[in-house]
Write a protein that holds these residues in place. Structure first.
Motif, PDB file in Angstrom:
ATOM      1  N   TYR A 102       4.903   5.730   8.657  1.00 49.24           N
ATOM      2  CA  TYR A 102       4.036   4.872   7.795  1.00 49.24           C
ATOM      3  C   TYR A 102       4.649   3.857   7.018  1.00 49.24           C
ATOM      4  O   TYR A 102       4.660   2.594   7.110  1.00 49.24           O
ATOM      5  N   ASP A 103       5.753   4.392   6.103  1.00 47.85           N
ATOM      6  CA  ASP A 103       6.514   3.166   5.320  1.00 47.85           C
ATOM      7  C   ASP A 103       7.083   2.169   6.172  1.00 47.85           C
ATOM      8  O   ASP A 103       6.959   0.892   5.778  1.00 47.85           O
ATOM      9  N   ALA A 104       7.617   2.673   7.230  1.00 44.39           N
ATOM     10  CA  ALA A 104       8.367   1.564   8.252  1.00 44.39           C
ATOM     11  C   ALA A 104       7.050   0.592   8.790  1.00 44.39           C
ATOM     12  O   ALA A 104       7.445  -0.681   8.819  1.00 44.39           O
ATOM     13  N   ASP A 105       6.167   1.087   9.179  1.00 42.10           N
ATOM     14  CA  ASP A 105       5.099   0.203   9.976  1.00 42.10           C
ATOM     15  C   ASP A 105       4.312  -0.717   8.897  1.00 42.10           C
ATOM     16  O   ASP A 105       4.057  -1.713   9.243  1.00 42.10           O
ATOM     17  N   LEU A 106       4.127  -0.108   7.841  1.00 40.40           N
ATOM     18  CA  LEU A 106       3.557  -0.862   6.723  1.00 40.40           C
ATOM     19  C   LEU A 106       4.584  -1.863   6.236  1.00 40.40           C
ATOM     20  O   LEU A 106       4.061  -3.067   6.062  1.00 40.40           O
ATOM     21  N   MET A 118      -7.470  -2.525   1.163  1.00 39.36           N
ATOM     22  CA  MET A 118      -8.039  -1.200   0.735  1.00 39.36           C
ATOM     23  C   MET A 118      -6.899  -0.130   1.092  1.00 39.36           C
ATOM     24  O   MET A 118      -6.331  -0.032   2.338  1.00 39.36           O
ATOM     25  N   SER A 119      -6.797   0.786   0.447  1.00 38.82           N
ATOM     26  CA  SER A 119      -5.879   2.053   0.671  1.00 38.82           C
ATOM     27  C   SER A 119      -6.409   3.331   0.004  1.00 38.82           C
ATOM     28  O   SER A 119      -7.172   3.436  -0.816  1.00 38.82           O
ATOM     29  N   GLY A 120      -5.655   4.373   0.570  1.00 41.15           N
ATOM     30  CA  GLY A 120      -5.972   5.601   0.089  1.00 41.15           C
ATOM     31  C   GLY A 120      -5.247   6.819   0.565  1.00 41.15           C
ATOM     32  O   GLY A 120      -4.229   6.324   1.493  1.00 41.15           O
ATOM     33  N   ARG A 127      -2.065   9.049   4.437  1.00 42.84           N
ATOM     34  CA  ARG A 127      -2.219   7.565   3.874  1.00 42.84           C
ATOM     35  C   ARG A 127      -2.922   6.656   4.934  1.00 42.84           C
ATOM     36  O   ARG A 127      -2.698   7.030   5.976  1.00 42.84           O
ATOM     37  N   PHE A 128      -3.545   5.836   4.489  1.00 46.16           N
ATOM     38  CA  PHE A 128      -4.262   4.933   5.343  1.00 46.16           C
ATOM     39  C   PHE A 128      -4.246   3.372   4.324  1.00 46.16           C
ATOM     40  O   PHE A 128      -4.121   3.433   3.266  1.00 46.16           O
ATOM     41  N   VAL A 129      -4.240   2.360   4.891  1.00 47.64           N
ATOM     42  CA  VAL A 129      -4.301   0.891   4.449  1.00 47.64           C
ATOM     43  C   VAL A 129      -4.869   0.150   5.342  1.00 47.64           C
ATOM     44  O   VAL A 129      -4.862   0.491   6.311  1.00 47.64           O
ATOM     45  N   TYR A 130      -6.163  -0.696   4.959  1.00 50.19           N
ATOM     46  CA  TYR A 130      -6.759  -1.647   5.705  1.00 50.19           C
ATOM     47  C   TYR A 130      -6.158  -3.069   5.168  1.00 50.19           C
ATOM     48  O   TYR A 130      -5.983  -3.345   4.002  1.00 50.19           O
ATOM     49  N   VAL A 140     -10.949  -5.748  11.532  1.00 48.52           N
ATOM     50  CA  VAL A 140      -9.905  -5.388  10.607  1.00 48.52           C
ATOM     51  C   VAL A 140      -8.982  -4.425  10.958  1.00 48.52           C
ATOM     52  O   VAL A 140      -9.455  -3.681  11.914  1.00 48.52           O
ATOM     53  N   ILE A 141      -7.869  -4.510  10.633  1.00 41.56           N
ATOM     54  CA  ILE A 141      -6.629  -3.552  11.150  1.00 41.56           C
ATOM     55  C   ILE A 141      -6.661  -2.422   9.973  1.00 41.56           C
ATOM     56  O   ILE A 141      -6.368  -2.665   9.045  1.00 41.56           O
ATOM     57  N   GLU A 142      -6.559  -1.140  10.615  1.00 39.17           N
ATOM     58  CA  GLU A 142      -6.383   0.103   9.739  1.00 39.17           C
ATOM     59  C   GLU A 142      -4.884   0.622  10.133  1.00 39.17           C
ATOM     60  O   GLU A 142      -4.811   0.863  11.535  1.00 39.17           O
ATOM     61  N   LEU A 143      -3.947   0.741   9.087  1.00 41.86           N
ATOM     62  CA  LEU A 143      -3.012   1.601   9.832  1.00 41.86           C
ATOM     63  C   LEU A 143      -2.914   2.918   9.131  1.00 41.86           C
ATOM     64  O   LEU A 143      -3.064   3.071   7.692  1.00 41.86           O
ATOM     65  N   SER A 144      -2.931   4.083   9.935  1.00 35.33           N
ATOM     66  CA  SER A 144      -2.953   5.448   9.383  1.00 35.33           C
ATOM     67  C   SER A 144      -2.173   6.436   9.853  1.00 35.33           C
ATOM     68  O   SER A 144      -1.863   6.686  10.913  1.00 35.33           O
ATOM     69  N   GLU A 145      -1.861   7.064   8.673  1.00 39.44           N
ATOM     70  CA  GLU A 145      -0.611   8.037   8.892  1.00 39.44           C
ATOM     71  C   GLU A 145      -1.240   9.372   9.440  1.00 39.44           C
ATOM     72  O   GLU A 145      -2.077   9.901   8.879  1.00 39.44           O
ATOM     73  N   VAL A 146      -0.476   9.992  10.341  1.00 40.79           N
ATOM     74  CA  VAL A 146      -1.303  11.142  11.025  1.00 40.79           C
ATOM     75  C   VAL A 146      -0.167  12.301  11.316  1.00 40.79           C
ATOM     76  O   VAL A 146       0.200  12.589  12.380  1.00 40.79           O
ATOM     77  N   VAL A 147       0.369  12.476  10.144  1.00 43.74           N
ATOM     78  CA  VAL A 147       1.432  13.507  10.118  1.00 43.74           C
ATOM     79  C   VAL A 147       0.742  14.764   9.044  1.00 43.74           C
ATOM     80  O   VAL A 147      -0.237  14.371   8.441  1.00 43.74           O
ATOM     81  N   GLY A 148       1.200  15.872   9.164  1.00 43.05           N
ATOM     82  CA  GLY A 148       0.470  16.862   8.134  1.00 43.05           C
ATOM     83  C   GLY A 148      -0.923  17.396   8.471  1.00 43.05           C
ATOM     84  O   GLY A 148      -1.393  17.203   9.572  1.00 43.05           O
TER      85      GLY A 148
END
Length: 179
Positions: A102-106, A118-120, A127-130, A140-148
């Motif tokens: 997530y951090d690297a892709d963000l 928008m994030s949360g 975590r996610f961010v739009y 709209v592009i969302e980046l979504s962390e999918v671990v855990g």
């Protein structure tokens, strides 16, 4: 595939009636089963950098490797979903890319000029961010962390779709704290 983030993994639809949308998708489109949460537990939610308390209902199902998300807003908190509806739209609002970095892709997206709108977070490591660079409705592009826990939930949803026989088309979200 995106030159930034790989394959699109999710299509996010903003709808006025999530129950009717799930019924359409499973009876007409043959997609399911749907995992439904009438109030997603979003933490650290921000819109334009400001915190708000949002109430969104969400349903998730897969069609092959692609996940479909249905979203109904249930309060008037500022969000990109609310903006989409107020602009007179309904239907496809965003595409999501999934990441375990997530951090690297963000950082990569921000270096390309994308700005967080928008994030949360949904569960630990969820975590996610739009981003705000929508060219026309549905982009709209969302980046979504999918671990855990969120990553494990998405695995459960995909596996359920692979074996689905059409029965039990709407199911409750599992408790993320137990995944």
């Amino acid at each position: 595939m995106s030159r930034f983030l790989g394959a699109i993994r999710q299509l996010g639809y903003v709808v006025d009636d999530i129950e009717a949308a799930m019924a359409h998708w499973h009876s007409v489109m043959g997609v399911g089963p749907w995992f439904y949460n009438p109030k997603v537990p979003i933490e650290d939610y921000r819109y334009d950098g400001q915190p708000y308390d949002v109430h969104n209902a969400v349903a998730l199902a897969n069609s092959g490797p692609l996940q479909v998300e249905l979203i109904e807003i249930r309060n008037d908190a500022p969000s990109m979903y609310r903006d989409f509806l107020r602009a007179g739209h309904s239907g496809l609002q965003h595409v999501a890319y999934w990441t375990q970095a997530y951090d690297a892709d963000l950082a990569r997206m921000e270096a390309e000029g994308f700005r967080q709108k928008m994030s949360g977070k949904v569960g630990a490591n969820g975590r996610f961010v739009y981003f705000d660079r929508e060219a026309h409705p549905g982009t709209v592009i969302e980046l979504s962390e999918v671990v855990g826990p969120k990553g494990r939930l998405f695995d459960i949803i995909r596996a359920a779709a692979e074996e689905w026989d059409g029965s039990d088309p709407v199911r409750p979200f599992p408790d993320l704290s137990r995944l």
